[in-house]
Design a protein around this motif. Structure first.
Motif, PDB file in Angstrom:
ATOM      1  N   GLU A 129       0.827  -1.209   0.000  1.00 37.36           N
ATOM      2  CA  GLU A 129       0.000   0.000   0.000  1.00 37.36           C
ATOM      3  C   GLU A 129       0.859   1.255   0.000  1.00 37.36           C
ATOM      4  OE1 GLU A 129      -3.847  -1.844   2.434  1.00 37.36           O
ATOM      5  OE2 GLU A 129      -2.322  -0.657   3.476  1.00 37.36           O
ATOM      6  N   LEU A 130       1.973   1.228   0.740  1.00 39.05           N
ATOM      7  CA  LEU A 130       2.884   2.372   0.728  1.00 39.05           C
ATOM      8  C   LEU A 130       3.436   2.597  -0.673  1.00 39.05           C
ATOM      9  CD1 LEU A 130       4.660   4.575   2.020  1.00 39.05           C
ATOM     10  CD2 LEU A 130       6.307   2.780   2.617  1.00 39.05           C
ATOM     11  N   CYS A 131       3.878   1.532  -1.316  1.00 36.90           N
ATOM     12  CA  CYS A 131       4.424   1.669  -2.673  1.00 36.90           C
ATOM     13  C   CYS A 131       3.362   2.168  -3.641  1.00 36.90           C
ATOM     14  CB  CYS A 131       4.987   0.332  -3.143  1.00 36.90           C
ATOM     15  SG  CYS A 131       6.459  -0.200  -2.243  1.00 36.90           S
ATOM     16  N   ASP A 132       2.112   1.673  -3.511  1.00 35.81           N
ATOM     17  CA  ASP A 132       1.029   2.135  -4.382  1.00 35.81           C
ATOM     18  C   ASP A 132       0.791   3.631  -4.203  1.00 35.81           C
ATOM     19  OD1 ASP A 132       0.672  -0.417  -5.346  1.00 35.81           O
ATOM     20  OD2 ASP A 132      -1.040  -0.882  -4.042  1.00 35.81           O
ATOM     21  N   ALA A 133       0.791   4.081  -2.938  1.00 32.14           N
ATOM     22  CA  ALA A 133       0.553   5.504  -2.670  1.00 32.14           C
ATOM     23  C   ALA A 133       1.674   6.364  -3.242  1.00 32.14           C
ATOM     24  CB  ALA A 133       0.423   5.729  -1.165  1.00 32.14           C
ATOM     25  N   LEU A 134       2.922   5.908  -3.100  1.00 33.47           N
ATOM     26  CA  LEU A 134       4.048   6.667  -3.634  1.00 33.47           C
ATOM     27  C   LEU A 134       4.056   6.661  -5.163  1.00 33.47           C
ATOM     28  CD1 LEU A 134       6.874   5.619  -1.137  1.00 33.47           C
ATOM     29  CD2 LEU A 134       5.819   7.870  -1.358  1.00 33.47           C
TER      30      LEU A 134
END
Length: 665
Positions: A129-134
């Motif tokens: 989810e962090l990678c998707d947001a970034l």
């Protein structure tokens, strides 16, 4: 996008970043997403993943293309990532470690103060989810029109913002202002170094101050008095204080000889504080300068400042003077340690200079409003520290401020920092503070550093226990500005204002409620962008202020360990000169982290008790408003391996936010 908008990442950099210290190859679901990263774009932050197998920690390095774009990158990170997908790192550029192989590679590639390290939990889904947001952040940034994010501001305004933020305890905000000053390039390297030294001195970062490049050259150029004192303070804290406290003065002299800096050893000793005095006396002992020591000791005795000197140092200096038979009482100048033959010339020169400089707050304010060049020297030399408190001239200053033109008002903000520092926590200067708040709101001075200064001015005003009418007028005026600045990005500052409403006497509960609603309603509306600690404190404030807002508590998923579970048995030290803020922050930390031991201190100087607390703490959080190096430097030098965090403001929310970030980093 033009070809020159893309700067390639060299294979050497990629080998270093993904080599020793980075086990991201063990996370194929992450590595595959960033295997083709090959360049830095001019307007799009670069994303690079890092994983440590030993500690099972994952982080993303977000690299802005320049220091000037770092502030905008930080805002984007708060908007796209915030506390929802990470456990820290989205607020300020990271302090990278040159000894770490991965950090070292980034330091060699990226501009200074341009890299954020975003951390998340060990949960696989949360990492994705962090990678998707970034990735969404990156796509959004690449699709937007080009624009200049940093509109050039007058240098004087930036320096005023820096001074105000530093005085009000805005550690991150003062750093942001300093970075803007450096990025604009309209200040000399020497003057920029003076500002850095001033900030490091306030934070108590003695060793970092002494490691600044070109420090010796700065001293040779006869810098302003506060710069000299800051360097002497750092030498005392980092080099000689431990030896002096043990009574080993000869060891202190030997350690001082290893300092390859042209220290101002022949300066007027009475113009310095206790820490600097210790360095000057130690230097004279090391030179075996009995005559100079005699003059210094007599000057200190005449001014009643013998208690400023540690007992072992005073005894050693007195013994050296006695052993040589030095007795210069009849020829000792009234101040300092210069040669008696030079005294008439020095006094004459001092009188000539002093006649052109302001000698009180009213005169200083008038000269600032008139843009008089003598103001710069007074502010740079901080000669105002020897004046009576601005509280003693409150009526005069308020009357002068009332009559200023718009053009004059634009210059007056440069003395807000000195005023906040000089009033401190002991006095009240309500009318002056009120006029300055009105100016700031009328002219939309609502940057982060300005808001922190306005909060400090509001605290000074409310400290005077104003009547219902004055209380209501201030709160209504502040309330009308809320729609221009309150947001999840400024949640901590907004809650500092709300917390002050709880701490201060309340002669009008309806006015307090109106202001509280204006502060908390935007945060309540966007509470999903707030972390759990912020939501918990916002709920407490809502209950105390009677706003009736209901807040949701975001709980960790069942397969995810609570981020505070590992804090049981650990110790945190909170430092602030505001005892009420310390008490509230301490209670809030203990309420949500029952296994955490919380220590507090509001000491103005080092003490055995403070030393013990610093040495036994695993984490330390400092609020630096009106703090002196004698305390902050003492804490950092005795902190051992404790992780140190600084509040960006002086309220309970600021201190709590910094403490939580420090605990979870």
């Amino acid at each position: 996008m033009q070809p020159d908008d893309r700067r390639p990442l060299t294979q050497d950099f990629l080998d270093r970043f993904f080599g020793e210290g980075n086990d991201v190859a063990r996370l194929p679901y992450i590595q595959q997403r960033y295997a083709k990263v090959s360049h830095i774009d001019s307007t799009v932050p670069t994303l690079l993943p890092r994983y440590s197998k030993d500690s099972d920690t994952f982080s993303m390095y977000v690299i802005a293309n320049s220091s000037a774009h770092a502030a905008q990158t930080g805002e984007l990170l708060k908007a796209f990532v915030g506390p929802t997908y990470c456990t820290g790192g989205d607020e300020l550029p990271a302090e990278l470690d040159p000894s770490d192989p991965v950090d070292s590679a980034v330091l060699d590639l990226a501009p200074a103060n341009s890299t954020f390290v975003i951390r998340t939990t060990s949960n696989k889904q949360r990492r994705i989810e962090l990678c998707d947001a970034l990735d969404l952040l990156q796509r959004t940034a690449s699709s937007q029109p080009r624009r200049m994010w940093n509109v050039p501001q007058p240098l004087g305004r930036l320096i005023a913002a820096f001074d105000a933020a530093l005085a009000a305890g805005g550690v991150a905000s003062s750093k942001a202002a300093l970075d803007l000053i450096a990025a604009q390039g309209r200040i000399t390297a020497t003057n920029l170094a003076h500002l850095r030294i001033k900030r490091l001195n306030r934070l108590g970062l003695s060793r970092e101050l002494l490691s600044l490049h070109g420090l010796g050259d700065i001293l040779r150029q006869d810098p302003p008095h506060p710069v000299k004192e800051a360097i002497l303070n750092a030498v005392n804290s980092a080099i000689i204080s431990e030896s002096i406290n043990r009574g080993d003065i000869l060891e202190a002299c030997d350690r001082l000889q290893d300092v390859s800096l042209p220290l101002p050893v022949h300066a007027d000793i009475l113009s310095y504080g206790d820490e600097a005095i210790a360095v000057l006396l130690t230097a004279a002992i090391g030179r075996n300068d009995a005559a100079g020591l005699s003059r210094m000791l007599q000057a200190l005795s005449a001014e009643g400042r013998t208690s400023a000197v540690p007992g072992p140092l005073w005894e050693h200096a007195s013994s050296l003077v006695a052993s040589t038979g030095s007795a210069l009482a009849s020829t000792t100048p009234a101040h300092g340690q210069g040669s008696p033959d030079d005294a008439p010339k020095a006094v004459a020169h001092l009188d000539q200079v002093s006649s052109k400089l302001p000698t009180g707050w009213g005169a200083l304010l008038q000269l600032v409003a008139q843009d008089d060049p003598n103001v710069t020297q007074t502010i740079d030399d901080e000669s105002w520290r020897g004046w009576p408190s601005p509280a003693d001239a409150d009526e005069e200053l308020a009357a002068l401020l009332t009559d200023l033109s718009n053009e004059s008002w634009s210059r007056v903000w440069k003395i807000v920092g000195p005023l906040i520092d000089a009033v401190g926590y002991g006095d009240a200067s309500p009318r002056t503070a009120r006029e300055l708040i009105t100016y700031a709101l009328a002219f939309d001075r609502l940057s982060n550093s300005d808001l922190i200064a306005i909060h400090a001015l509001s605290e000074i005003f409310l400290r005077s226990s104003p009547g219902a009418s004055a209380y209501r007028d201030l709160l209504d005026e502040l309330r009308e500005s809320c729609d221009r600045w309150v947001s999840p990005e400024t949640a901590t500052t907004a809650m500092d204002f709300a917390d002050r409403l709880v701490l201060a006497a309340c002669p009008d509960e309806e006015a307090r409620l109106r202001f509280a609603v204006a502060l908390l309603e935007p945060l309540h509306r966007h509470q999903r962008r707030l972390d759990t600690a912020t939501i918990a404190f916002a709920q407490q404030l809502s209950e105390e202020l009677g706003t009736q807002f209901e807040w949701e508590h975001a709980e960790p998923s069942s397969d995810e360990e609570s981020p505070t579970a590992a804090l049981s048995g650990r110790t945190i030290l909170l430092y602030s000169l505001d005892e009420a803020v310390l008490a509230r922050t301490s209670r809030e930390l203990e309420r949500h982290n029952p296994g955490l031991k919380v220590l507090t201190s509001h000491d103005k100087v080092g003490s055995p008790t403070l030393k013990k607390k610093a040495q036994h703490a695993d984490f330390i959080t400092l609020a630096t408003r009106c703090a002196k190096h004698a305390a902050t430097g003492f804490i950092t030098e005795n902190a051992g391996k404790a992780r140190i965090a600084y509040a960006d403001g002086s309220g309970s929310a600021s201190l709590l936010r910094a403490a939580v970030n420090g605990l979870l980093a």
